[in-house]
Enzyme design. Structure first.
Site, PDB file in Angstrom:
ATOM      1  N   LEU A   1       0.971   4.016   2.163  1.00 33.85           N
ATOM      2  CA  LEU A   1       1.506   4.049   3.504  1.00 33.85           C
ATOM      3  C   LEU A   1       2.951   3.322   3.542  1.00 33.85           C
ATOM      4  O   LEU A   1       4.076   4.175   4.040  1.00 33.85           O
ATOM      5  CB  LEU A   1       0.516   3.751   4.574  1.00 33.85           C
ATOM      6  CG  LEU A   1       1.111   4.191   5.994  1.00 33.85           C
ATOM      7  CD1 LEU A   1       1.729   5.442   6.253  1.00 33.85           C
ATOM      8  CD2 LEU A   1       0.346   3.690   7.121  1.00 33.85           C
TER       9      LEU A   1
ATOM     10  N   HIS B   1      -5.387  13.685  15.591  1.00 29.08           N
ATOM     11  CA  HIS B   1      -4.359  14.792  15.539  1.00 29.08           C
ATOM     12  C   HIS B   1      -4.484  15.913  16.395  1.00 29.08           C
ATOM     13  O   HIS B   1      -3.570  16.112  17.535  1.00 29.08           O
ATOM     14  CB  HIS B   1      -4.006  15.154  14.315  1.00 29.08           C
ATOM     15  CG  HIS B   1      -3.516  14.064  13.134  1.00 29.08           C
ATOM     16  ND1 HIS B   1      -3.094  12.871  13.737  1.00 29.08           N
ATOM     17  CD2 HIS B   1      -3.671  14.107  11.521  1.00 29.08           C
ATOM     18  CE1 HIS B   1      -2.643  12.250  12.568  1.00 29.08           C
ATOM     19  NE2 HIS B   1      -3.274  12.885  11.411  1.00 29.08           N
TER      20      HIS B   1
ATOM     21  N   GLY C   1       0.720  -1.325  -0.036  1.00 36.32           N
ATOM     22  CA  GLY C   1      -0.130  -0.056   0.207  1.00 36.32           C
ATOM     23  C   GLY C   1       0.782   1.273  -0.016  1.00 36.32           C
ATOM     24  O   GLY C   1       2.091   1.349   0.135  1.00 36.32           O
TER      25      GLY C   1
END
Length: 504
Positions: free
Chosen positions: A20, A250, A18
């Site tokens: 990432l 985040h 993938g």
């Protein structure tokens, strides 16, 4: 739990083909290897369905590093030594036999490479695959420690759940197979140097910590701005939105570090205990609160400066994979309030958005203004409240704004900055967040990873906002052009005399 980085281990990577993995994980692992920070005995097993073998996957990894981290130069003896530690196991995620083959391969590598039975499973797949992988690992017995001296850990990428109910389900499934101390819920923001430095700035400097309270702080702004759109992730983002994608994880992680009480130690659970207390101190949102204390937006067509050139960009609804009638928010501004002794009455404003003018993440802590009695009769237009600004990305660092007299006759005041940047203040490179987090997971240091109750506490705050938006009248989208700082209504969140201090 050992913190000895020299402990040998095998890293099993799900989602190994993938984006990432190609952009972040493999470059980070190779960088750690070049720095001699990985254990001498180490193996990477890529678990994926594509028709590959060890040799072809190793070349794929080399190509990814050349593309996304060319400065690492995957050539020569260093690369060859690293590549020999990479193995490929072909299997679909739902094939139970594949997990038994994985167990056999791990046993073989334990014997051949003296890995000690230490295993780190990394879930870098889409979230809809998490439960399936966790279940099969348990059925194959891969969740258990191989020996009393060995360790087994699992790293789970974000997003951790879609709402409170799904986060609780995922936690329950994980805890049915793994102990909490084995589970590492990753948020790459926590691996950034400037985020880690929030604790140091606060608790290692006596000039700041006594002032971090309602007596001295006027308000706090946390801004997470992106210039990019959905970047080919329209199908995912249209089901998520900026609140799930950025604010729930985040931004709230950063908020807890700014607002938490001093931990009793730097042990992982001591830090995470205080973060959970902070999240639980956030005032719950009623539907009326959501109407008054939140603003959502969606970008339309506009102009952005990219690589020094002004570029026309499409609106969100014209992006690939996005519903032409989508009401998904690409911008959100939220007024959070902490109901505890330290912060009662101090607004914490969080703003996050896509297609904004600048890519930047920073925390702005604005102190209260000084009484104007002393300077009331002078030309003191430059007299502004002090600000401590922590920049998380890019140009990681911090600066403190103070008032100073301008040289010359008369009294003229101007704000000046005392600042530092990691890139110039220290004679060491600033490493990618994934390097630090991967290394900590191998060491068994969970300080920068979210605990289960912490994730659920964050969803308890955010889920009522998302649910209220489903019942409240949606703004007319789009309501801000790409390349601007969001809808004008965001200014109405702030109290009289407060303004958004947009990063320059």
């Amino acid at each position: 739990m050992s913190s000895d980085v020299t402990n040998p281990c095998a890293l099993v990577l799900f989602g190994s083909t993938g984006d990432l993995t190609r952009r972040k994980i493999m470059p980070a692992l190779y960088s750690l290897a070049k720095q001699k920070l990985l254990p001498p005995a180490f193996a990477i097993i890529a678990f994926a369905r594509r028709d590959k073998d060890d040799a072809t996957y190793r070349e794929d990894v080399r190509a990814a590093i050349r593309e996304f981290a060319p400065s690492l130069q995957p050539e020569g003896p260093e690369w060859e030594a690293f590549a020999q530690n990479i193995f490929y196991l072909r299997s679909t995620l739902d094939d139970s036999e594949g997990y038994h083959r994985l167990a056999n391969l791990l046993d073989t590598l334990d014997q051949e490479r003296q890995l000690g039975g230490n295993r780190l499973f990394y879930l870098a797949t889409p979230p809809e695959n998490f439960l399936e992988i966790i279940d099969h690992l348990g059925r194959a017995g891969l969740n258990r420690q191989k020996t009393p001296q060995s360790w087994t850990r699992i790293v789970v990428e974000k997003p951790f759940g879609y709402d409170l109910a799904s986060a609780r389900q995922l936690n329950a499934e994980l805890r049915a197979r793994f102990r909490e101390e084995q589970i590492y819920r990753i948020d790459h923001y926590l691996g950034k140097e400037a985020v880690q430095n929030i604790l140091v700035l606060r608790f290692a400097n006596h000039i700041f910590e006594p002032l971090f309270n309602k007596n001295y702080i006027d308000h706090v702004q946390i801004i997470v701005a992106e210039t990019i759109g959905v970047e080919g992730r329209g199908n995912y983002f249209d089901k998520s939105g900026i609140t799930r994608d950025i604010i729930q994880n985040h931004a709230l992680q950063v908020l807890t570090l700014v607002a938490m009480e001093p931990p009793i130690s730097l042990h992982a659970d001591a830090i995470r205990d205080e973060k959970v207390k902070t999240l639980r101190s956030l005032r719950p949102f009623s539907q009326e609160d959501v109407a008054q204390r939140t603003v959502r937006g969606q970008y339309g067509p506009g102009k952005l400066v990219i690589d020094g050139k002004e570029v026309e960009v499409p609106g969100y609804r014209e992006e690939e994979g996005v519903d032409p009638k989508s009401t998904t928010e690409t911008f959100a501004a939220i007024h959070f309030a902490l109901e505890n002794w330290r912060w009662a009455g101090v607004p914490f404003y969080v703003l996050a958005g896509k297609r904004l003018p600048k890519r930047v993440t920073e925390v702005q802590i604005q102190f209260k203004a000084v009484p104007d009695v002393l300077f009331a009769r002078t030309a003191a237009e430059g007299l502004r409240p002090n600000r401590l600004v922590i920049r998380i990305q890019p140009d990681e660092g911090a600066f403190f704004e103070v008032c100073s007299k301008v040289p010359g006759p008369g009294l003229k005041i101007q704000t000046v900055q005392m600042d530092f940047k990691y890139g110039s203040a220290f004679n060491v490179p600033v490493h990618d967040a994934y390097e630090r987090l991967l290394l900590d997971a191998i060491r068994g240091d969970a300080s920068l990873f979210a605990r289960g109750d912490e994730v659920e506490a964050a969803w308890e705050v955010v889920t009522p906002i998302l649910e209220a938006w489903e019942h409240l009248t949606c703004p007319v989208f789009p309501n801000y052009p790409a390349g601007t700082w969001g809808p004008k209504a965001a200014a109405d969140l702030l109290r009289e005399g407060q303004v958004w201090r947009m990063p320059q």
